[in-house]
Write an enzyme that holds these catalytic residues in place. Structure first.
Site, mmCIF file in Angstrom:
data_model
loop_
_atom_site.group_PDB
_atom_site.id
_atom_site.type_symbol
_atom_site.label_atom_id
_atom_site.label_comp_id
_atom_site.label_asym_id
_atom_site.label_seq_id
_atom_site.Cartn_x
_atom_site.Cartn_y
_atom_site.Cartn_z
ATOM 1 N N GLU A 153 42.739 39.482 39.576
ATOM 2 C CA GLU A 153 41.322 39.081 39.456
ATOM 3 C C GLU A 153 40.818 39.296 38.036
ATOM 4 O O GLU A 153 40.189 38.399 37.442
ATOM 5 C CB GLU A 153 40.444 39.867 40.443
ATOM 6 C CG GLU A 153 38.987 39.403 40.363
ATOM 7 C CD GLU A 153 38.012 40.366 41.027
ATOM 8 O OE1 GLU A 153 38.299 40.862 42.135
ATOM 9 O OE2 GLU A 153 36.950 40.613 40.415
ATOM 10 N N SER A 202 46.453 47.050 46.855
ATOM 11 C CA SER A 202 45.062 46.626 47.052
ATOM 12 C C SER A 202 44.114 47.554 46.297
ATOM 13 O O SER A 202 44.034 48.750 46.588
ATOM 14 C CB SER A 202 44.746 46.643 48.555
ATOM 15 O OG SER A 202 43.360 46.741 48.754
#
Ligand code: SF4
Length: 288
Positions: free
Chosen positions: A138, A229
């Protein structure tokens, strides 16, 4: 053992639900043909393995490789590719189009907004700083929407920056708000004009708040989520500051020895954790 699950912000967030739905629908509408993903659609290995059984798998080539031989790329024309939930660079989108792929954008809409803000700030003459992990897709994709954006991982790194006429900061959506606030305190002294445009995702913030509240009421926390994550790691971090905390990906990793003398366990989960992985953990804990 008594198990208390976080009330609302446990498991798939809105962005992941959307990406997952797109992946499942594409696999259903593409019959026997594989559907490709530009990378890991979400950061959860068991979930990715489930997608693979549906014929949804990572592209066999990198969209960042400009010199792929035609023999590798020609068979991709007309096939469907899902752009991962963390977002991709404009280059990756352009290359997918050039290869003739049918592009479905599974980027979380919140991430898309952050990318647009990054570009807009740069167009207005700001040096854009993205507070995030340098190796996280991201943060990398967000910076790729600018020409000169920088990823900064820590307050220490920010302190080493020079002085800028105009500096603007944004954040990877899964960072810890408290860390971002500290970073901004340093950045505001590094420019004549400083603009804080950070958007930590609301889901992430609420999940962290809910997990901390729960951690104060139990003997131990179990956080279920992918090893890679970011938001899961933040949950583990904030819970660990309150009570003993274990991070697992699936129920198979649970160990009875961890729970000696424990009466109540709190359960939190990352934003890309499947519901049945969460319920399997709850069942295991309740049975012990
Ligand atoms: S955590 Fe937030 S920003 Fe990330 S995918 Fe989920 S909703 Fe989108």
């Amino acid at each position: 053992m008594r198990v208390v699950r976080g009330e609302r912000f446990v498991g798939f967030c809105g962005g992941v639900k959307r990406a997952w739905k797109l992946a499942v629908e594409s696999s259903e509408s593409n019959d026997d043909e594989a559907v490709f993903i530009s990378g890991k659609l979400i950061h959860n290995t068991p979930a990715m393995q489930e997608l693979e059984t549906m014929g949804v798998r990572p592209l066999p080539v990198s969209l960042m490789d400009a010199d792929l031989p035609a023999v590798e790329t020609a068979p991709l024309a007309g096939r469907t590719v899902l752009m991962r939930a963390h977002g991709e660079s404009p280059t990756a989108f352009a290359r997918a189009q050039n290869l003739g792929l049918n592009v479905l954008d599974a980027t979380c809409p919140i991430v898309t907004v952050v990318q647009k803000i990054a570009k807009q700030l740069e167009d207005e003459g700001y040096q854009v700083i993205v507070f995030g992990h340098r190796d996280h897709p991201e943060a990398r994709a967000t910076v790729a929407h600018t020409e000169h954006g920088l990823i900064i991982e820590s307050v220490e790194e920010a302190a080493e920056l020079g002085h800028y006429p105009k500096l603007a900061s944004i954040a990877q959506t899964t960072m810890l708000t408290a860390d971002y606030v500290e970073l901004c305190k340093v950045l505001e002294n590094k420019a004549d004009v400083f603009d804080d445009r950070g958007r930590i995702c609301g889901w992430t913030q609420r999940a962290q708040g809910e997990a901390v509240e729960l951690a104060h009421t139990v003997d131990m926390m179990v956080v279920v989520g992918g090893r890679d994550s970011s938001n899961t790691h933040q949950l583990v971090r904030v819970c660990s500051e309150v009570c003993p905390t274990r991070h697992i990906v699936t129920a198979d990793e649970l160990d009875e020895a961890w729970f000696d003398g424990i009466e109540t366990v709190g359960l939190a989960a990352g934003a890309s954790t499947r519901e049945h992985d969460i319920t399997a953990v709850i069942s295991w804990l309740e049975a012990h």
